[in-house]
Design an enzyme around this catalytic site. Structure first.
Site, PDB file in Angstrom:
ATOM      1  N   GLU A  98       2.828   3.613  13.557  1.00 44.19           N
ATOM      2  CA  GLU A  98       1.637   3.321  14.369  1.00 44.19           C
ATOM      3  C   GLU A  98       0.896   2.059  13.888  1.00 44.19           C
ATOM      4  O   GLU A  98       0.074   1.502  14.614  1.00 44.19           O
ATOM      5  CB  GLU A  98       0.654   4.502  14.332  1.00 44.19           C
ATOM      6  CG  GLU A  98       1.113   5.737  15.101  1.00 44.19           C
ATOM      7  CD  GLU A  98       2.276   6.485  14.427  1.00 44.19           C
ATOM      8  OE1 GLU A  98       2.268   6.579  13.179  1.00 44.19           O
ATOM      9  OE2 GLU A  98       3.193   6.940  15.133  1.00 44.19           O
ATOM     10  N   LEU A 119      12.039   6.576 -12.600  1.00 42.52           N
ATOM     11  CA  LEU A 119      11.199   6.887 -11.437  1.00 42.52           C
ATOM     12  C   LEU A 119      11.900   6.461 -10.161  1.00 42.52           C
ATOM     13  O   LEU A 119      12.417   5.351 -10.077  1.00 42.52           O
ATOM     14  CB  LEU A 119       9.857   6.137 -11.540  1.00 42.52           C
ATOM     15  CG  LEU A 119       8.866   6.415 -10.398  1.00 42.52           C
ATOM     16  CD1 LEU A 119       8.178   7.761 -10.584  1.00 42.52           C
ATOM     17  CD2 LEU A 119       7.805   5.315 -10.293  1.00 42.52           C
ATOM     18  N   SER A 177      -1.626  12.551   9.214  1.00 41.98           N
ATOM     19  CA  SER A 177      -1.271  11.293   9.882  1.00 41.98           C
ATOM     20  C   SER A 177       0.238  11.055   9.996  1.00 41.98           C
ATOM     21  O   SER A 177       0.730   9.970   9.675  1.00 41.98           O
ATOM     22  CB  SER A 177      -1.941  10.113   9.168  1.00 41.98           C
ATOM     23  OG  SER A 177      -3.331  10.227   9.236  1.00 41.98           O
ATOM     24  N   ASP A 182      -5.075   5.403   1.535  1.00 46.04           N
ATOM     25  CA  ASP A 182      -6.020   5.065   2.599  1.00 46.04           C
ATOM     26  C   ASP A 182      -7.301   4.458   2.020  1.00 46.04           C
ATOM     27  O   ASP A 182      -7.706   4.808   0.909  1.00 46.04           O
ATOM     28  CB  ASP A 182      -6.347   6.343   3.382  1.00 46.04           C
ATOM     29  CG  ASP A 182      -6.908   6.044   4.758  1.00 46.04           C
ATOM     30  OD1 ASP A 182      -6.991   4.859   5.132  1.00 46.04           O
ATOM     31  OD2 ASP A 182      -7.277   7.000   5.453  1.00 46.04           O
ATOM     32  N   HIS A 238      -6.101  -4.971   1.075  1.00 43.42           N
ATOM     33  CA  HIS A 238      -4.673  -4.675   0.904  1.00 43.42           C
ATOM     34  C   HIS A 238      -4.160  -5.273  -0.403  1.00 43.42           C
ATOM     35  O   HIS A 238      -3.339  -4.670  -1.086  1.00 43.42           O
ATOM     36  CB  HIS A 238      -3.877  -5.175   2.106  1.00 43.42           C
ATOM     37  CG  HIS A 238      -4.217  -4.457   3.378  1.00 43.42           C
ATOM     38  ND1 HIS A 238      -4.253  -3.081   3.458  1.00 43.42           N
ATOM     39  CD2 HIS A 238      -4.576  -4.910   4.601  1.00 43.42           C
ATOM     40  CE1 HIS A 238      -4.615  -2.725   4.688  1.00 43.42           C
ATOM     41  NE2 HIS A 238      -4.825  -3.824   5.394  1.00 43.42           N
TER      42      HIS A 238
HETATM   43  C1  FPP Z   1      -4.636   2.079   4.417  1.00 50.29           C
HETATM   44  O1  FPP Z   1      -5.874   1.458   4.357  1.00 50.29           O
HETATM   45  C2  FPP Z   1      -3.613   1.194   3.929  1.00 50.29           C
HETATM   46  C3  FPP Z   1      -2.554   0.721   4.650  1.00 50.29           C
HETATM   47  C4  FPP Z   1      -2.290   1.049   6.066  1.00 50.29           C
HETATM   48  C5  FPP Z   1      -1.589  -0.194   4.055  1.00 50.29           C
HETATM   49  C6  FPP Z   1      -1.172   0.165   2.662  1.00 50.29           C
HETATM   50  C7  FPP Z   1      -0.468  -0.978   2.142  1.00 50.29           C
HETATM   51  C8  FPP Z   1      -0.553  -1.441   0.880  1.00 50.29           C
HETATM   52  C9  FPP Z   1      -1.344  -0.822  -0.201  1.00 50.29           C
HETATM   53  C10 FPP Z   1       0.237  -2.632   0.555  1.00 50.29           C
HETATM   54  C11 FPP Z   1       1.679  -2.267   0.530  1.00 50.29           C
HETATM   55  C12 FPP Z   1       2.365  -2.983  -0.515  1.00 50.29           C
HETATM   56  C13 FPP Z   1       3.209  -2.437  -1.411  1.00 50.29           C
HETATM   57  C14 FPP Z   1       3.834  -3.306  -2.417  1.00 50.29           C
HETATM   58  C15 FPP Z   1       3.524  -0.996  -1.423  1.00 50.29           C
HETATM   59  P1  FPP Z   1      -6.619   1.114   5.709  1.00 50.29           P
HETATM   60  O2  FPP Z   1      -6.356  -0.313   6.027  1.00 50.29           O
HETATM   61  O3  FPP Z   1      -6.232   2.083   6.758  1.00 50.29           O
HETATM   62  O4  FPP Z   1      -8.093   1.311   5.260  1.00 50.29           O
HETATM   63  P2  FPP Z   1      -9.322   1.757   6.190  1.00 50.29           P
HETATM   64  O5  FPP Z   1      -8.984   3.125   6.701  1.00 50.29           O
HETATM   65  O6  FPP Z   1     -10.472   1.752   5.230  1.00 50.29           O
HETATM   66  O7  FPP Z   1      -9.436   0.736   7.256  1.00 50.29           O
END
Ligand code: FPP
Length: 252
Positions: free
Chosen positions: A79, A143, A208, A32, A49
């Site tokens: 969600e 892994l 969550s 997060d 991201h």
């Molecule tokens: C949470 O941060 C992050 C996500 C919902 C997306 C996570 C996705 C990645 C890290 C990319 C996935 C790719 C791979 C290769 C696994 P947020 O956007 O909710 O942050 P915020 O709460 O600060 O808005």
């Protein structure tokens, strides 16, 4: 040598000196804070991201070095489709591009990719790319990397219940056969041991809808560090915190 790497080496040594059962085999992570990381830098959310993907690569590369065998990363929830279209598109593109771009490195490092979630609900290009990478990495032994995609803990429990109900209906099993072990075998994570440790970054203190069944006895670790800033040192700190805990599983 910089203080950073000295510090990391010390933490790694500390983990390596622990009794094996003090180091989690399976770690689940709620990644997060990508959006906030970007905002604090005056960058658009997609940049958060992208930086989040860099953190994923760091952790995947590093986890086996300290004895972790399974990582389960929450990359996209049931969600998350509610987010702006552009942001969903960015995450989906990152997924496909990263999976394909990292394929050789995953194979070289003995990483096996597995997806948990409602796979059929993902867009076709992502399904194709992920299926290809899962097939090519199937022999990985160092892994197991579970990516939770289009994943929801309640959806998983509902999906398992449907599969079991179908089996009861067809006469393959009877209601009295249903116990925790049978239920577990119908989850997306069938056969995978429960995570001993769950890490959530960015200071939010919630599950969550993540791994609701599997986290019944999981130790929880929350850190204010935003996911893109999460690195090997933070990963070691979480393991060492876990190592110091007393787990009783309802006993004394
Ligand atoms: C949470 O941060 C992050 C996500 C919902 C997306 C996570 C996705 C990645 C890290 C990319 C996935 C790719 C791979 C290769 C696994 P947020 O956007 O909710 O942050 P915020 O709460 O600060 O808005």
């Amino acid at each position: 040598m910089g203080t950073e790497s000295t510090n990391l080496e010390q933490l790694v040594e500390k983990i390596k000196s622990l009794p094996r059962e003090r180091v989690p085999v399976h770690i689940a992570i709620i990644m997060d804070g990508n959006g906030r990381w970007a905002r604090r830098r005056g960058l658009p959310r997609p940049e958060g991201h992208r930086a989040g993907v860099a953190a994923v690569k760091r952790v995947v590369r590093f986890a086996p070095d300290v004895g972790v065998k399974i990582l389960t990363l929450y990359a996209f929830s049931t969600e998350n489709w509610k987010r702006p279209r552009d942001e969903v598109k960015t995450i989906m593109n990152l997924l496909r591009d990263t999976a394909l771009g990292e394929l050789n490195e995953l194979v070289r490092n003995g990483v096996r990719l597995n997806v948990i979630g409602r796979f059929a609900g993902l867009p076709m290009p992502q399904r194709k790319a992920l299926s290809y990478v899962m097939k090519k990495t199937a022999g990985g032994k160092r892994l197991l990397l579970n990516l939770a995609l289009n994943y929801g803990g309640r959806a998983e429990i509902v999906d398992a219940t449907k599969k079991i109900a179908e089996k009861v209906k067809s006469g393959e099993i009877s209601p009295k056969d249903i116990d925790e072990a049978l239920f577990e075998q119908h989850l997306y994570t069938a056969g995978i041991p429960d995570p001993e440790l769950l890490i959530r970054t960015s200071g939010e203190l919630r599950l969550s809808n993540y791994l609701l069944w599997q986290t019944a006895y999981t130790e929880l670790y929350f850190t204010p560090v935003l996911w893109p800033d999460f690195d090997e040192i933070e990963f070691c700190k979480a393991i060492l915190d876990y190592a110091g805990r007393e787990r009783r599983f309802g006993g004394v």
